[in-house]
Design a protein around this motif. Structure first.
Motif, mmCIF file in Angstrom:
data_model
loop_
_atom_site.group_PDB
_atom_site.id
_atom_site.type_symbol
_atom_site.label_atom_id
_atom_site.label_comp_id
_atom_site.label_asym_id
_atom_site.label_seq_id
_atom_site.Cartn_x
_atom_site.Cartn_y
_atom_site.Cartn_z
ATOM 1 N N UNK A 231 0.831 -1.225 0.000
ATOM 2 C CA UNK A 231 0.000 0.000 0.000
ATOM 3 C C UNK A 231 0.856 1.261 0.000
ATOM 4 N N UNK A 232 1.983 1.236 0.735
ATOM 5 C CA UNK A 232 2.843 2.421 0.792
ATOM 6 C C UNK A 232 3.523 2.649 -0.551
ATOM 7 N N UNK A 233 4.021 1.563 -1.165
ATOM 8 C CA UNK A 233 4.711 1.715 -2.448
ATOM 9 C C UNK A 233 3.778 2.245 -3.528
ATOM 10 N N UNK A 234 2.463 1.929 -3.389
ATOM 11 C CA UNK A 234 1.525 2.329 -4.451
ATOM 12 C C UNK A 234 1.105 3.789 -4.341
ATOM 13 N N UNK A 235 1.388 4.449 -3.222
ATOM 14 C CA UNK A 235 1.021 5.857 -3.076
ATOM 15 C C UNK A 235 1.752 6.696 -4.116
ATOM 16 N N UNK A 236 1.149 7.819 -4.554
ATOM 17 C CA UNK A 236 1.848 8.671 -5.518
ATOM 18 C C UNK A 236 3.152 9.221 -4.923
ATOM 19 N N UNK A 237 4.243 9.212 -5.734
ATOM 20 C CA UNK A 237 5.553 9.646 -5.207
ATOM 21 C C UNK A 237 5.554 11.073 -4.694
ATOM 22 N N UNK A 238 4.775 11.957 -5.344
ATOM 23 C CA UNK A 238 4.757 13.355 -4.886
ATOM 24 C C UNK A 238 4.233 13.424 -3.457
ATOM 25 N N UNK A 239 3.191 12.608 -3.181
ATOM 26 C CA UNK A 239 2.612 12.586 -1.834
ATOM 27 C C UNK A 239 3.646 12.104 -0.826
ATOM 28 N N UNK A 240 4.413 11.044 -1.214
ATOM 29 C CA UNK A 240 5.397 10.492 -0.280
ATOM 30 C C UNK A 240 6.516 11.488 0.003
ATOM 31 N N UNK A 241 6.981 12.153 -1.073
ATOM 32 C CA UNK A 241 8.050 13.139 -0.865
ATOM 33 C C UNK A 241 7.555 14.275 0.023
ATOM 34 N N UNK A 242 6.352 14.765 -0.289
ATOM 35 C CA UNK A 242 5.790 15.856 0.506
ATOM 36 C C UNK A 242 5.578 15.456 1.951
ATOM 37 N N UNK A 243 5.015 14.252 2.155
ATOM 38 C CA UNK A 243 4.743 13.801 3.512
ATOM 39 C C UNK A 243 6.041 13.618 4.293
ATOM 40 N N UNK A 244 7.067 13.070 3.632
ATOM 41 C CA UNK A 244 8.354 12.877 4.324
ATOM 42 C C UNK A 244 8.915 14.215 4.769
ATOM 43 N N UNK A 245 8.867 15.180 3.833
ATOM 44 C CA UNK A 245 9.389 16.507 4.157
ATOM 45 C C UNK A 245 8.622 17.091 5.343
ATOM 46 N N UNK A 246 7.288 16.966 5.314
ATOM 47 C CA UNK A 246 6.464 17.507 6.401
ATOM 48 C C UNK A 246 6.792 16.814 7.723
ATOM 49 N N UNK A 247 6.950 15.472 7.674
ATOM 50 C CA UNK A 247 7.266 14.735 8.902
ATOM 51 C C UNK A 247 8.612 15.166 9.470
ATOM 52 N N UNK A 248 9.621 15.276 8.560
ATOM 53 C CA UNK A 248 10.952 15.681 9.030
ATOM 54 C C UNK A 248 10.866 17.045 9.700
ATOM 55 N N UNK A 249 10.123 17.980 9.046
ATOM 56 C CA UNK A 249 10.018 19.313 9.626
ATOM 57 C C UNK A 249 9.325 19.259 10.985
ATOM 58 N N UNK A 250 8.284 18.413 11.101
ATOM 59 C CA UNK A 250 7.603 18.285 12.392
ATOM 60 C C UNK A 250 8.590 17.815 13.457
ATOM 61 N N UNK A 251 9.356 16.767 13.117
ATOM 62 C CA UNK A 251 10.314 16.233 14.094
ATOM 63 C C UNK A 251 11.330 17.304 14.479
#
Lengths: 203, 322
Positions: free
Chosen positions: A15-35
């Motif tokens: 399920x994670x691999x099938x997510x759109x890459x733009x969403x994953x990149x954006x979400x990772x960036x947002x998570x890193x910033x939150x941390x």
């Protein structure tokens, strides 16, 4: 060499691999910033983020041992910088907090690179209007880094099979020759690649 | 010196990101107008080459090993602007594929190694190789510039960590500068050895005329100079130590109320901060000048060893490889 030694599991099906890459990149960036923005006074927030990461890791079906191994491989850099915090008064808290925070960020980035092929990330960069020259450079690098790492490996093997001893003083000079040959072959390869690109209608 | 995520505060990360974008923007603009079309693939391949060359381990005493960083090598072989693009590409791939260097610190890493390391290193290379002519001058310049480039990047990195309030200046600067003074010696040695080896086989690749993009116009030089100056003023000004108190107060006002970090660290390289001199700024300046002098002498000796006086005329002898 296996061409996928960096992002070995980026082409699994989950399920994670099938997510759109733009969403994953954006979400990772947002998570890193939150941390990064979690204040040292509230370490509990980091536990919540760690749980989120663990859920994503389980859903992505990447072997846990691989993820842990990758984290341990990257940890020395974090420990090195964080240990500077030990040298000042009350450094233990700073040290622990920095290590936990950076390890979480590493976890996010390792998950990103192992759930998203690099070529998909390049498409996201193109869509985000990153200058063409940067994307071209990145995609050629992505294509040829493994070729050149292999080439360097072959040259080192050839050298090892032709000499009997390697004195320490000489070994630097020999290795420098390997690196210089690698550059010369790379620049010759670049000319051939340019000709091939033109022949296929580039620009 | 890849800064991981979590060591820089938002203010520093954003400022460094803007400066990195400015530096990379200048480089891209110059590459677009001056880089011949046929050399575009060379950027990607050279980035891949730097990546591969970093995996060749050079043995150092005690079972440890070092590797090439490649900023000055790329700048000398391709010109400064192409060098900035190449090293930035390497850093982006290391960040996105290998998680080496954090994504929130990507701007800072590109600024330190990609912009300051390449542009600063190339400026020193250009100055020295103009002053000392010939292949000897170029090898000397490259070895010395590689050391300086490593030090510039390390000091900027230390400045960013200190301004973020992660670690105090008095701790982080001697540690980073001391360790990288040694790493820089290795980098200078490898860079000079590799350039000398390339000059033996393909001398035209090391000629100043080889890359048309290595000629830099005054406007571009000034633009790069502005980026470097602003960066040094923001992140390395405590080095001049005129307003370290002002910096501490800014940190307090912005909410990093931390215990004043007493200068309690004896530098790992005991010679780095001269003992007996009270004013740390003076000591740092003297140590910096002495270190730079030593590095220059080492580069000179290395160039003497690599380019013997007798063979300085016919540098274009056929390759050593059969």
């Amino acid at each position: 060499m296996r061409h996928d030694f960096l992002d070995r599991f980026s082409r699994l099906d989950s399920p994670i691999h099938r997510l759109p890459p733009a969403l994953k990149l954006g979400a990772s960036l947002a998570l890193v910033l939150t941390v990064v923005l979690v204040p040292p006074a509230r370490p509990a927030a980091l536990v919540g983020l760690a749980v989120v990461l663990a859920v994503v890791a389980v859903l992505s079906r990447i072997p846990v041992l691989f993820l842990v191994g990758r984290l341990i491989l990257l940890e020395p850099v974090v420990l090195g910088v964080a240990s500077l915090g030990l040298l000042q008064p009350g450094g233990w808290r700073t040290f622990l907090f920095l290590v936990v925070r950076s390890t979480l960020c590493l976890g996010i980035m390792v998950l990103l690179s192992n759930t998203t092929p690099f070529s998909d990330l390049l498409h996201v960069l193109t869509a985000a209007r990153v200058p063409v020259l940067v994307v071209t450079t990145l995609s050629l690098m992505d294509r040829y880094e493994f070729v050149l790492v292999d080439e360097a490996g072959r040259m080192k093997r050839a050298r090892a099979s032709r000499i009997f001893t390697s004195r320490r003083v000489r070994s630097w000079q020999t290795l420098a020759t390997v690196v210089s040959q690698l550059f010369i072959r790379s620049s010759e390869r670049a000319e051939r690649i340019y000709a091939a690109m033109c022949a296929r209608g580039w620009r | 010196m890849h800064i991981p995520d979590g060591f820089l505060d938002a203010r520093t990360a954003v400022t460094a990101g803007i400066l990195a974008a400015a530096g990379l923007g200048i480089a891209l603009r110059q590459a677009r107008t001056h880089l011949p079309q046929r050399r575009v693939p060379l950027l990607g391949i050279t980035a891949a080459f730097v990546f591969a060359a970093q995996m060749v381990n050079f043995p150092v005493a005690g079972g440890t090993s070092g590797h090439l960083i490649g900023a000055v090598l790329a700048a000398v072989l391709l010109g400064p602007s192409a060098g900035v693009v190449v090293i930035s590409a390497v850093l982006i791939v290391q960040c996105l594929m290998f998680a080496d260097g954090g994504i929130s610190a990507l701007g800072a890493n590109i600024l330190n190694m990609g912009v300051l390391g390449v542009v600063g290193g190339w400026a020193i290379y250009d100055l020295v190789s103009r002053a000392v002519r010939g292949l000897f001058g170029r090898i000397l310049a490259a070895g010395f510039a590689a050391w300086c480039s490593t030090m510039i990047a390390a000091v900027a990195c230390a400045g960013e960590l200190a301004v973020s309030g992660t670690v105090g200046w008095s701790v982080v600067l001697p540690a980073m500068a001391g360790v990288h003074a040694l790493i820089g010696v290795g980098e200078g040695l490898i860079t000079a050895l590799v350039l000398a080896a390339i000059a033996r086989v393909r001398p035209e690749l090391v000629q100043p005329e080889a890359g048309t993009s290595s000629r830099v116009s005054l406007r571009v030089t000034m633009a790069y100079g502005a980026v470097v100056t602003v960066t040094l003023a923001l992140f390395a000004s405590p080095l001049a130590s005129r307003w370290p108190d002002g910096l501490d107060r800014t940190a307090e006002v912005l909410g990093f109320s931390r215990q004043a970090a007493a200068p309690m660290l004896a530098a790992p390289i005991p010679g780095y901060v001269m003992p007996g001199i009270q004013a740390t700024a003076l000591a740092i300046s003297i140590a910096a000048i002495a270190g730079t002098g030593v590095a220059f002498v080492l580069a000179w000796l290395l160039a003497c060893a690599l380019v013997p006086r007798s063979s300085r005329e016919h540098a274009a002898e056929p390759g050593a490889e059969p």
